[in-house]
Write a protein that holds these residues in place. Structure first.
Motif, PDB file in Angstrom:
ATOM      1  N   LEU A 256       0.791  -1.181  -0.146  1.00  0.00           N
ATOM      2  CA  LEU A 256      -0.003  -0.068  -0.194  1.00  0.00           C
ATOM      3  C   LEU A 256       1.006   1.245  -0.243  1.00  0.00           C
ATOM      4  O   LEU A 256       0.418   2.492  -0.683  1.00  0.00           O
ATOM      5  CB  LEU A 256      -0.843   0.142   1.138  1.00  0.00           C
ATOM      6  CG  LEU A 256      -2.104  -0.829   1.109  1.00  0.00           C
ATOM      7  CD1 LEU A 256      -2.878  -1.022   2.388  1.00  0.00           C
ATOM      8  CD2 LEU A 256      -3.105  -0.645  -0.057  1.00  0.00           C
ATOM      9  N   THR A 257       2.094   1.028   0.637  1.00  0.00           N
ATOM     10  CA  THR A 257       3.003   2.310   0.588  1.00  0.00           C
ATOM     11  C   THR A 257       3.429   2.837  -0.836  1.00  0.00           C
ATOM     12  O   THR A 257       3.671   3.970  -0.926  1.00  0.00           O
ATOM     13  CB  THR A 257       4.139   2.203   1.244  1.00  0.00           C
ATOM     14  OG1 THR A 257       4.850   1.133   0.946  1.00  0.00           O
ATOM     15  CG2 THR A 257       3.525   1.803   3.061  1.00  0.00           C
ATOM     16  N   ALA A 258       3.573   1.641  -1.816  1.00  0.00           N
ATOM     17  CA  ALA A 258       3.923   1.949  -3.194  1.00  0.00           C
ATOM     18  C   ALA A 258       2.546   2.438  -4.015  1.00  0.00           C
ATOM     19  O   ALA A 258       2.768   2.500  -5.246  1.00  0.00           O
ATOM     20  CB  ALA A 258       4.651   0.901  -3.484  1.00  0.00           C
ATOM     21  N   LYS A 259       1.544   2.027  -3.541  1.00  0.00           N
ATOM     22  CA  LYS A 259       0.267   2.166  -4.470  1.00  0.00           C
ATOM     23  C   LYS A 259       0.009   3.710  -4.471  1.00  0.00           C
ATOM     24  O   LYS A 259      -0.152   4.704  -3.566  1.00  0.00           O
ATOM     25  CB  LYS A 259      -0.835   1.474  -3.793  1.00  0.00           C
ATOM     26  CG  LYS A 259      -2.287   1.717  -4.536  1.00  0.00           C
ATOM     27  CD  LYS A 259      -3.423   1.031  -3.813  1.00  0.00           C
ATOM     28  CE  LYS A 259      -4.754   1.154  -4.711  1.00  0.00           C
ATOM     29  NZ  LYS A 259      -5.832   0.360  -3.859  1.00  0.00           N
ATOM     30  N   ALA A 260      -0.325   4.394  -5.494  1.00  0.00           N
ATOM     31  CA  ALA A 260      -0.729   5.626  -5.828  1.00  0.00           C
ATOM     32  C   ALA A 260      -2.146   6.093  -5.386  1.00  0.00           C
ATOM     33  O   ALA A 260      -3.089   5.242  -5.707  1.00  0.00           O
ATOM     34  CB  ALA A 260      -0.271   5.976  -7.357  1.00  0.00           C
TER      35      ALA A 260
END
Length: 450
Positions: A256-260
């Motif tokens: 989720l931390t890399a999800k835009a």
């Protein structure tokens, strides 16, 4: 003796050099002084010789002592060399004895070390280590030790570590630990651990960083309904409470931390995306304005239809009726021309802005296509410079290409719908005006024939 002779000559020379000074007294006195000095010099030399002889005896004693110590150290060195060689032989014999005694246990200890390595990889990254820290160091040492056999205590520690992991994987536990916030600060708070799957804290879902053994919140929390369920689960003390579990033990939550976010996706469109947004807002405002004005005009026309005898200048039909009232005495052809002229005057006000909405609806997808072309050009430039080894380098340009296409379509679809609504209402008004004008002309023609 040479030194003594030189000293006497030097003393005589000094006596002779000062003789002219004392020559004024007598030569006898000078002779006496020389004799005195010679006796005194001889006494001093004798004293120095005695001191030297005494010191020489001491030095010889020290020399004999040092030679004795050297001999003792050499003997000790010989003994240690021999002892070292004996120990090497004995060590080789003991290793041989150990290999013989170990026998098939060596294979078993190899399996133990392999299990220790596997357990270290699993336990060091497990969230259970947040509650029971320090388990990984022992397993790492045990799995990386190349020589030596594990003893009973080490085997028991391995057993306890594996048993603890298995037991805690089926528990929901509460414990206090240090949570490092995203801004670098830290606070001690109560954390709920759900088996080996998830950690829940005051900020929602937490992650366990195995590299520095720290508990920290997610850079981006999942959807609000999941966080709310996690908060309810954290506050529950008994019974069954629903909870969204990450079966990948935090891997999915970490993604989720890399999800835009939606905002980041919007800004990925760049300048073409901003222009599309501006055109969409402009078209939307025009459409809303036209819907409101045409709705009000339609209402006034309906009111005017109910009161034909009293035309009003506040609506197009009223103004056309006023033209009819002003030209009741003319023939049918002239009246028809007058009414057509009045309708043509009303036409720009009714249809103004309708074509602009249509044009904006057509431009928006074209701008999206332009953004796609710009993004693909940037992608190929990055491939030329950096190759295709790292897809992340090209991801930004490809994202821009796709986002602008989507933005163009998203802007065009509602604008086309609004254009249809506005055009339909304007045509409805024009149809009413044409219908009423034709009726007036027909009634006037019938009146003339009568």
């Amino acid at each position: 003796m040479k030194t003594l002779f030189k000293s006497v000559l030097l003393t005589a020379a000094m006596a002779v050099s000062v003789a002219p000074v004392q020559a004024a007294t007598s030569l006898d006195q000078l002779l006496e002084e020389v004799k005195k000095n010679r006796v005194s010099e001889a006494r001093i030399n004798a004293q120095r010789e005695a001191e030297f002889n005494a010191a020489r005896a001491d030095k010889q004693a020290l020399l004999r002592k040092a030679q004795a110590e050297l001999k003792a150290e050499q003997d000790r060195g010989d003994r240690l060399t021999k002892q070292y060689a004996d120990n090497e032989v004995r060590l080789a014999e003991k290793e041989q004895e150990l290999d013989t005694a170990t026998g098939t246990l060596g294979e078993m200890f190899g399996v133990v070390r392999q299990a220790s390595g596997e357990a270290y990889g699993r336990i060091s990254s497990s969230i259970v280590s947040a509650e029971y820290p320090g388990r990984g160091a022992f397993l790492e040492e045990m799995s990386s030790e190349a020589k030596g056999l594990p003893n009973i205590e080490e085997l028991e520690e391995l057993w306890i570590a594996l048993q603890t992991e298995m037991t805690e994987s089926g528990k929901v536990s509460r414990f206090e630990t240090e949570v490092v916030s995203l801004d670098g600060g830290s606070s001690r708070q109560e954390v709920v651990r759900v088996g080996t799957f998830n950690l829940i804290g005051e900020e929602g879902y937490l992650l366990y960083n195995s590299e520095n053994a720290q508990v920290q919140p997610l850079g981006r929390q999942p959807d609000s309904y999941m966080v709310d369920a996690a908060e309810d689960f954290k506050g529950a003390t008994s019974g069954i409470a629903p909870f969204y579990v990450d079966p990948s033990q935090g891997a999915i939550l970490g993604l989720l931390t890399a999800k835009a976010t939606l905002s980041e996706r919007y800004h990925a469109g760049g300048l073409p995306g901003y222009v599309i947004t501006g055109l969409f807002i402009l078209g939307l405002l025009i459409a809303l304005y036209k819907i409101v004005t045409l709705t009000v005009t339609s209402g006034k026309i309906r009111s005017q239809l109910n009161n034909i005898s009293n035309p009003s200048s506040s609506n197009p039909l009223g103004r056309i009726l006023q033209v009819y009232n002003e030209n009741k005495g003319v023939d049918v052809e002239n009246l028809e021309l007058k009414l057509d002229e009045a309708i043509l005057r009303e036409l720009p006000k009714i249809e103004s802005g309708v074509n602009i909405i249509k044009i904006l609806a057509a431009i928006a997808p074209l701008l999206g296509l332009l953004g796609t072309v710009i993004g693909m050009i940037a992608t190929f430039q990055q491939i030329t410079l950096f190759g295709t080894g790292d897809p992340k380098i090209m991801a930004g340009s490809i994202s821009m290409a796709l986002v602008t296409t989507a933005q163009g379509i998203i802007a065009a679809l509602p604008l086309i719908l609004l254009h249809s609504i506005v055009a339909g209402r304007s045509k409805s008004i024009m149809h009413t005006l044409d219908e009423q004008a034709a009726g007036i002309v027909a009634a006037h023609a019938e009146a003339e024939k009568a």
